[in-house]
Design an enzyme around this catalytic site. Structure first.
Site, PDB file in Angstrom:
ATOM      1  N   ASP A  41       0.828  -1.223   0.000  1.00  0.00           N
ATOM      2  CA  ASP A  41       0.000   0.000   0.000  1.00  0.00           C
ATOM      3  C   ASP A  41       0.857   1.264   0.000  1.00  0.00           C
ATOM      4  O   ASP A  41       0.726   2.132   0.884  1.00  0.00           O
ATOM      5  CB  ASP A  41      -0.928   0.030   1.217  1.00  0.00           C
ATOM      6  CG  ASP A  41      -1.811  -1.206   1.335  1.00  0.00           C
ATOM      7  OD1 ASP A  41      -2.269  -1.700   0.302  1.00  0.00           O
ATOM      8  OD2 ASP A  41      -2.041  -1.660   2.471  1.00  0.00           O
ATOM      9  N   GLU A 208     -11.696  -1.426  -2.788  1.00  0.00           N
ATOM     10  CA  GLU A 208     -11.106  -0.636  -1.709  1.00  0.00           C
ATOM     11  C   GLU A 208      -9.966   0.227  -2.252  1.00  0.00           C
ATOM     12  O   GLU A 208      -9.709   0.276  -3.448  1.00  0.00           O
ATOM     13  CB  GLU A 208     -10.594  -1.553  -0.596  1.00  0.00           C
ATOM     14  CG  GLU A 208      -9.563  -2.577  -1.047  1.00  0.00           C
ATOM     15  CD  GLU A 208      -9.241  -3.587   0.045  1.00  0.00           C
ATOM     16  OE1 GLU A 208      -9.870  -3.550   1.114  1.00  0.00           O
ATOM     17  OE2 GLU A 208      -8.356  -4.431  -0.189  1.00  0.00           O
TER      18      GLU A 208
END
Length: 321
Positions: A41, A208
């Site tokens: 991420d 997401e």
């Protein structure tokens, strides 16, 4: 007749090969990087002082630094120890999915704290004069969600639009959401509307990690679809839609709304590069760069840093180079 049939079979074989060739060309490999490549991420920024810093899930918001965007060094963590309030959301004080930006003379680092499989979650923010690890001051909670809510307050991403400050966020539950922030505090305005930007049509609504970029007259919503965090079994991929308004509605190039499951496929796993996602976009010398992680099939599924140029077609839609 036999010669005709042979020619037809050969032509069919060539056509059968074309989709895989086209797919390979559609999804370029990440640009070569060296040094500390392990990351998850990633959020990346070019610092005002020169060089780059990347923050990520792992550690107490893991940090990497680079002078040239190619060779990366392990720089420890954003914080020496987790702020005490993080433990309200998981037993280890484990933060996820940071987002770094620069505004009002300082750097802002947003992040999420939660536990796997629950929407008892919170987004927090810290500020720094330099953006470097060890210089962050935590400012507390920005926005929260509880099990009674239909959204999940994780995966924050900031965007300024029309003189206002907005935060996209979300994971599973009802998908991608957005709230307006107070530009002074960087926290959600009291009573802010929770806008709905994207979802999937079927449970578990696997979308997401939003990130929004303004290009031309449109806002582009990038999001990670399907499943992360399973090494070479991950199915993460990046899809995109656009809107003339920051709060939507976002649609793909066919006109399908993202709240109805739309989204053009921008980048998917290929070859050794599995589960491409957890993306963000940063500006570097006037150009857009896509940062993401992938799971390396040639290194036991280790998550690594992917960087590619993000260019724009004449019709306005982005392409990964």
């Amino acid at each position: 007749m036999r010669r005709f049939r042979l020619a037809a079979l050969l032509a069919a074989a060539v056509v059968a090969l074309l989709p895989s060739t086209a797919t390979a060309a559609t999804y370029p490999d990440p640009r070569p990087v060296t040094g500390q490549q392990i990351i998850h991420d990633p959020t990346v920024i070019r610092l005002k002082s020169g060089g780059y810093v990347a923050y990520s899930t792992g550690g107490v918001i893991g940090a990497r630094t680079s002078t040239d965007r190619e060779h990366w060094e392990d720089a420890g963590n954003a914080f020496a120890t987790p702020p005490s309030w993080w433990y309200e959301y998981n037993a280890t004080g484990d933060p996820w999915a940071p987002d770094i930006s620069y505004r009002a003379g300082r750097y802002w680092l947003y992040y999420a704290v939660s536990s796997w499989g629950t929407n008892h979650s919170a987004i927090g923010v810290a500020t720094s004069p330099t953006g470097l690890p060890g210089t962050w001051t935590d400012q507390g909670k920005v926005f929260t969600s509880e099990t009674t809510d239909t959204w999940n307050a994780i995966d924050p991403a900031l965007i300024r639009a029309d003189g206002k400050l907005w935060m996209a966020f979300g994971s599973y539950w009802s998908g991608i959401r957005m709230v307006e922030l107070d530009p002074r505090t960087g926290k959600a305005l009291p009573g802010t509307t929770v806008h709905h930007l994207a979802t999937r049509p079927d449970e578990p609504y696997a979308v997401e990690g939003p990130y929004i970029v303004k290009h031309g007259r449109y806002y582009y919503l990038f999001a990670s679809y399907d499943a992360c965090c399973s090494g070479v079994n991950s199915t993460y991929k990046i899809r995109v839609g656009r809107s003339a308004s920051v709060t939507g509605p976002y649609v793909d190039s066919t006109g399908t709304p993202m709240p109805a499951g739309g989204g053009d496929l921008l980048l998917a796993g290929h070859g050794r590069y599995i589960g491409t996602g957890g993306q963000s976009v940063f500006r570097d010398r006037g150009r857009d760069v896509l940062a993401y992680h992938y799971y390396d099939a040639e290194d036991e599924g280790t998550p690594k840093l992917g960087l590619n140029d993000l260019t724009w077609q004449k019709n306005g839609w982005p392409v990964v180079r």
